[in-house]
Scaffold this motif. Sequence first.
Motif, short mmCIF file in Angstrom:
data_model
loop_
_atom_site.label_atom_id
_atom_site.label_comp_id
_atom_site.label_asym_id
_atom_site.label_seq_id
_atom_site.Cartn_x
_atom_site.Cartn_y
_atom_site.Cartn_z
N HIS A 241 -18.00 -4.63 -0.79
CA HIS A 241 -17.27 -4.52 -2.06
C HIS A 241 -17.77 -3.34 -2.87
N LEU A 249 -11.81 3.29 -3.40
CA LEU A 249 -10.77 3.19 -4.42
C LEU A 249 -10.35 4.55 -4.97
N GLY A 306 -7.88 -8.96 -3.09
CA GLY A 306 -8.21 -7.56 -3.32
C GLY A 306 -7.74 -6.63 -2.22
N THR A 307 -7.95 -7.02 -0.97
CA THR A 307 -7.55 -6.15 0.14
C THR A 307 -6.03 -6.13 0.31
N ALA A 309 -3.87 -6.44 -2.10
CA ALA A 309 -3.36 -5.60 -3.19
C ALA A 309 -3.54 -4.12 -2.87
N LEU A 310 -4.66 -3.76 -2.27
CA LEU A 310 -4.86 -2.37 -1.88
C LEU A 310 -3.83 -1.95 -0.83
N SER A 313 -0.44 -1.30 -2.53
CA SER A 313 -0.35 -0.29 -3.59
C SER A 313 0.46 0.96 -3.23
N ALA A 328 -6.39 -5.30 -7.56
CA ALA A 328 -7.44 -5.15 -6.54
C ALA A 328 -8.80 -4.95 -7.19
N LEU A 332 -11.80 -7.64 -6.72
CA LEU A 332 -13.02 -7.21 -6.03
C LEU A 332 -14.23 -7.22 -6.96
N TRP A 389 -6.24 -2.33 5.35
CA TRP A 389 -6.81 -3.19 4.31
C TRP A 389 -6.67 -4.68 4.63
N GLY A 393 -9.62 -7.37 5.17
CA GLY A 393 -9.63 -8.65 4.46
C GLY A 393 -9.81 -9.81 5.41
#
Length: 426
Positions: A241, A249, A306-307, A309-310, A313, A328, A332, A389, A393
């Motif tokens: 993370h 990011l 989080g993953t 959402a990445l 994106s 994300a 995270l 991603w 995850g």
Amino acid sequence: MSRTVPSIRTSLKDRIPGGTDGRRMLLVGFIDKCGTGLWSTAMALYFTYVTGLGLGQVGLLIALSGAAGIAGAPLGGRLADRFPLVRVIICSQLLRAAALFALLTTDHYPLLVLFAAVGALPDRATNVLTKLYAARVAGSERIRYQAINRTTSNFGWTLGGLGAAAALAVGSSTAFHVLLLGNAFSYLVMAALTSRCAEPPAPARAASASADEARTTKPSNPWCDRGFLAFTAGESVFFLHDSILQVALPLWIVHATEAPVGLAPLLLVINSVLVVLFQVPLSRFGATTDAARRLLAPLAGLFAVGTLALGASPLGGPALAVTALVVAAVALTFAEMIHTIASWEISVALAPDDAQGAYLGVHGLAQSTQRFVGPLLVTGIVSVGPFAWPALGAVLVATTAAQHRLVRRRLSRRSLSVPKVTVSEH
């Protein structure tokens, strides 16, 4: 009014575990992060503009010092088992100062690499020694103590970063030297403050063990403990993370999405603010070892959110990109905080009392290794594209499930054998 102010002050002191020594060590941690924030921001630029190194040389220097630093955590833990903990902490602070002062004495590349590597050893040992001190000085409130320590450290890092930004705006060699010296002198101040701390009580041996048994029994060896090594390997996966937030990011925003570039520093600000606001309140959910183990379930959910959402994106316009990236970053960040709480408590609970420092030192390899390997891994994920991603995850979720089973089995085995002897309290 004269009665109210002392009562408020006493109330605040009572809320910080560890007494006077605990508060003094929190101040040491704050100063540490202030100094580190000053230097780490400008380190690569110092080697570029002051010592005249090329880009490849700077990258190799940082990589080699990072690789050398991996040994710092187990070495620091082993020394803490053999010598008084406060003295080990002081020696590590003085060694960090000496390594920085040494950088001022030469522009010769091999020596710069050597001094940077020497400084990385006690730098990586610091997290282990801090955790060990918290476990001994705060006793059953070690999780709250570590949460407060992390919050104050975030304040210190922010202040140091702001000071570095002001110095870098000047851009002269003198400004870079000031940043380096500021960090070096901060270690001397820390050593002076630490010398005023009393040695915390070490873990007590099992009450049933006789004096003869204590002398003849060999201390537990974490390198021969396959279960603990497996736990540490899982921890190194969780610590990704950090690389995702700090490295992947910003790169993902620039290379894969339609979000504005200025969003990257804002997401890091969100990360810092959330840690300051929620790290201490969340610590109550990991106050016991069983509670900390149960946190692995929400940790899996946060990693998944989080993953995913990445991965989503770059699939729409700027609005979707910004929304997904904020989701994300928040998910995270909470994963970071939840993992930190669970990691603190479980690693201490799994460490035998006769080799607590050695075990926590080996556990420290998880974060040190991630700092070295993580940026390379997440950079590769960025280059692969959005579908990488969800795959990451899935790995993170699977690791939480495996870790949950491992920890439950280990704790059950310990409870059926020898009763857990906790750290002595004041």
